[in-house]
Design a protein around this motif. Structure first.
Motif, PDB file in Angstrom:
ATOM      1  N   THR A  88       1.007  -1.668  -0.278  1.00 31.71           N
ATOM      2  CA  THR A  88       0.034  -0.020   0.369  1.00 31.71           C
ATOM      3  C   THR A  88       0.725   1.212   0.176  1.00 31.71           C
ATOM      4  O   THR A  88       1.516   1.374   0.770  1.00 31.71           O
ATOM      5  N   TRP A  89       0.808   2.101  -0.989  1.00 29.90           N
ATOM      6  CA  TRP A  89       2.142   3.097  -1.343  1.00 29.90           C
ATOM      7  C   TRP A  89       0.801   4.513  -0.553  1.00 29.90           C
ATOM      8  O   TRP A  89      -0.685   4.720  -1.439  1.00 29.90           O
ATOM      9  N   PHE A  90       1.345   5.732  -0.739  1.00 31.34           N
ATOM     10  CA  PHE A  90       0.967   6.879  -0.480  1.00 31.34           C
ATOM     11  C   PHE A  90       1.695   7.993  -1.530  1.00 31.34           C
ATOM     12  O   PHE A  90       3.146   7.571  -1.447  1.00 31.34           O
ATOM     13  N   ILE A  91       1.204   8.216  -2.225  1.00 35.51           N
ATOM     14  CA  ILE A  91       1.579   9.910  -2.546  1.00 35.51           C
ATOM     15  C   ILE A  91       2.112  11.053  -1.602  1.00 35.51           C
ATOM     16  O   ILE A  91       1.657  11.629  -0.281  1.00 35.51           O
ATOM     17  N   VAL A  92       3.603  11.576  -1.494  1.00 40.47           N
ATOM     18  CA  VAL A  92       4.311  12.160  -0.296  1.00 40.47           C
ATOM     19  C   VAL A  92       4.946  13.435  -1.078  1.00 40.47           C
ATOM     20  O   VAL A  92       5.285  13.301  -1.896  1.00 40.47           O
ATOM     21  N   ASN A  93       4.274  14.375  -0.474  1.00 39.15           N
ATOM     22  CA  ASN A  93       4.814  15.994  -1.431  1.00 39.15           C
ATOM     23  C   ASN A  93       5.004  16.460  -0.411  1.00 39.15           C
ATOM     24  O   ASN A  93       4.827  16.822   0.823  1.00 39.15           O
ATOM     25  N   LEU A 147       5.308   6.718  -0.400  1.00 40.64           N
ATOM     26  CA  LEU A 147       6.234   6.580   1.236  1.00 40.64           C
ATOM     27  C   LEU A 147       4.400   4.946   1.364  1.00 40.64           C
ATOM     28  O   LEU A 147       3.924   4.756   0.890  1.00 40.64           O
ATOM     29  N   ARG A 148       5.208   3.842   0.996  1.00 39.70           N
ATOM     30  CA  ARG A 148       4.886   2.467   1.574  1.00 39.70           C
ATOM     31  C   ARG A 148       4.349   2.494   2.738  1.00 39.70           C
ATOM     32  O   ARG A 148       5.218   2.579   4.126  1.00 39.70           O
ATOM     33  N   ALA A 149       3.203   2.340   3.456  1.00 39.99           N
ATOM     34  CA  ALA A 149       2.879   1.942   4.710  1.00 39.99           C
ATOM     35  C   ALA A 149       1.456   1.316   4.444  1.00 39.99           C
ATOM     36  O   ALA A 149       0.374   1.344   4.722  1.00 39.99           O
ATOM     37  N   ASP A 150       2.035  -0.135   4.508  1.00 40.27           N
ATOM     38  CA  ASP A 150       0.585  -1.211   4.798  1.00 40.27           C
ATOM     39  C   ASP A 150      -0.657  -0.862   5.562  1.00 40.27           C
ATOM     40  O   ASP A 150      -1.525  -1.290   5.488  1.00 40.27           O
ATOM     41  N   ASP A 151       0.367  -0.481   7.381  1.00 40.44           N
ATOM     42  CA  ASP A 151      -0.608  -0.328   7.819  1.00 40.44           C
ATOM     43  C   ASP A 151      -1.045   0.787   8.400  1.00 40.44           C
ATOM     44  O   ASP A 151      -2.938   0.651   8.905  1.00 40.44           O
ATOM     45  N   TRP A 152      -1.536   1.736   7.124  1.00 43.93           N
ATOM     46  CA  TRP A 152      -1.942   2.892   6.741  1.00 43.93           C
ATOM     47  C   TRP A 152      -3.177   3.145   6.231  1.00 43.93           C
ATOM     48  O   TRP A 152      -3.741   4.507   6.502  1.00 43.93           O
ATOM     49  N   THR A 153      -4.151   1.838   5.779  1.00 37.33           N
ATOM     50  CA  THR A 153      -4.679   2.174   4.452  1.00 37.33           C
ATOM     51  C   THR A 153      -5.947   2.584   5.409  1.00 37.33           C
ATOM     52  O   THR A 153      -6.946   2.773   4.271  1.00 37.33           O
TER      53      THR A 153
END
Length: 338
Positions: A88-93, A147-153
């Motif tokens: 699970t990936w997020f865009i980070v700006n 940023l990968r954060a599998d537990d922040w879904t």
């Protein structure tokens, strides 16, 4: 002959400014495209707190919505040649947060003017900090990291353009995983506070990079439908694009086959409510975009043109064809922008 969809964020002026702005415009080609149509519809955006109408439209059209939220991260990564690898990936700006007496506010990311060298230096400083708490951080471009954060879904986030210039207290990430995110943001702020990049930017009276904005969570990247081209857009849209135009002089290539073209030139002025600049930019688009599109349509080089226009509050779609452009009894007007 191709079918073209043209997406123009912020071409719809806000209602309170629309009458004066329309009177200031001289855009006969745009007026013809909006007036001589085979179909048109307009709708108020259901929820602009977390994503703007054109962002919601892109998420729906590209199949990149999860639980009603735009999920662009994994697909944008692929556009930068990065592999989401099933996480699970997020865009980070990288961002600049302004602290006022009564509230805090995130500046429009376009105002940062962050160079590749500056961004790389800040990224290299941030990467070990993220990895130490179990989150991989990958570089896309100067304004777009992942940023990968599998537990922040479960974190409920908003897009940067939905947040820019607004009271940040209305957009604090929510969800049970928000606490470790805020902790990481605080640690990043301390890390960057004394970074040489920010010291140099302060010396040049440029906004410092004192935080980051996280959004767009996605766990997979489906194959995107159709051909998407873009110009003047944020990095995440370029990541979704199969073709990024350097200028509107390359328009003919983008119109050679069926596809969607996203033109982001109006966003900065509209978000800042700089309507004088907005009028100037619409006039430039009249010459470089609307007039050539109108000519191509009338000459039969385009079979169908769909315009997808937005403001912060609404979305409007107009479909026109060469046949519709022959309805000479319909007087071209810009009134449909209101």
């Amino acid at each position: 002959m191709p079918h073209i969809t043209l997406v123009l964020p912020h071409l719809l002026p806000l209602p309170e400014f629309a009458p004066d702005l329309i009177r200031a415009l001289q855009a006969p080609a745009l007026a013809s495209l909006l007036t001589r149509t085979s179909a048109h519809q307009r709708s108020a955006a259901a929820d602009t707190a977390r994503a703007l109408p054109h962002e919601q439209w892109l998420a729906r059209t590209l199949g990149l919505a999860q639980d009603g939220r735009p999920a662009f991260a994994a697909a944008a990564m692929r556009g930068f040649g990065l592999d989401p690898a099933g996480g699970t990936w997020f865009i980070v700006n990288p961002a600049h947060i302004q602290i006022a007496r009564s509230h805090s506010m995130m500046a429009d990311l376009r105002h940062l003017g962050l160079s590749e060298d500056e961004s790389r230096a800040l990224y290299e400083a941030a990467r070990p900090l993220c990895e130490d708490v179990g989150h991989a951080l990958l570089y896309g471009d100067a304004q777009t990291w992942f940023l990968r954060a599998d537990d922040w879904t479960g974190i409920d986030t908003a897009t940067p353009d939905a947040v820019a210039g607004m009271d940040l207290s209305d957009f604090v990430p929510r969800g049970k995983e928000a606490l470790p995110l805020r902790r990481l943001q605080n640690e990043m702020q301390m890390l960057w506070h004394t970074h040489p990049v920010n010291a140099a930017r302060e010396g040049r009276r440029l906004p410092v990079v004192n935080s980051f904005w996280l959004w767009g969570a996605a766990a997979d990247a489906p194959r995107l439908p159709g051909q998407l081209s873009s110009i003047g857009v944020p990095g995440w849209i370029r990541g979704l694009s199969s073709r990024a135009l350097g200028s509107l002089d390359e328009l003919d290539g983008a119109l050679a086959q069926d596809g969607t073209l996203v033109v982001g030139y109006l966003a900065e002025a509209a978000i800042a409510a700089d309507w004088g600049t907005w009028v100037q930019q619409v006039q430039q688009l009249e010459e470089q975009l609307f007039a050539p599109l109108h000519a191509a349509l009338v000459q039969g080089r385009i079979r169908k043109l769909r315009l997808v226009l937005s403001s912060r509050e609404a979305l409007a779609e107009f479909t026109t064809t060469a046949m519709a452009q022959r309805t000479f009894w319909r007087r071209p007007t810009l009134e449909r922008l209101t």
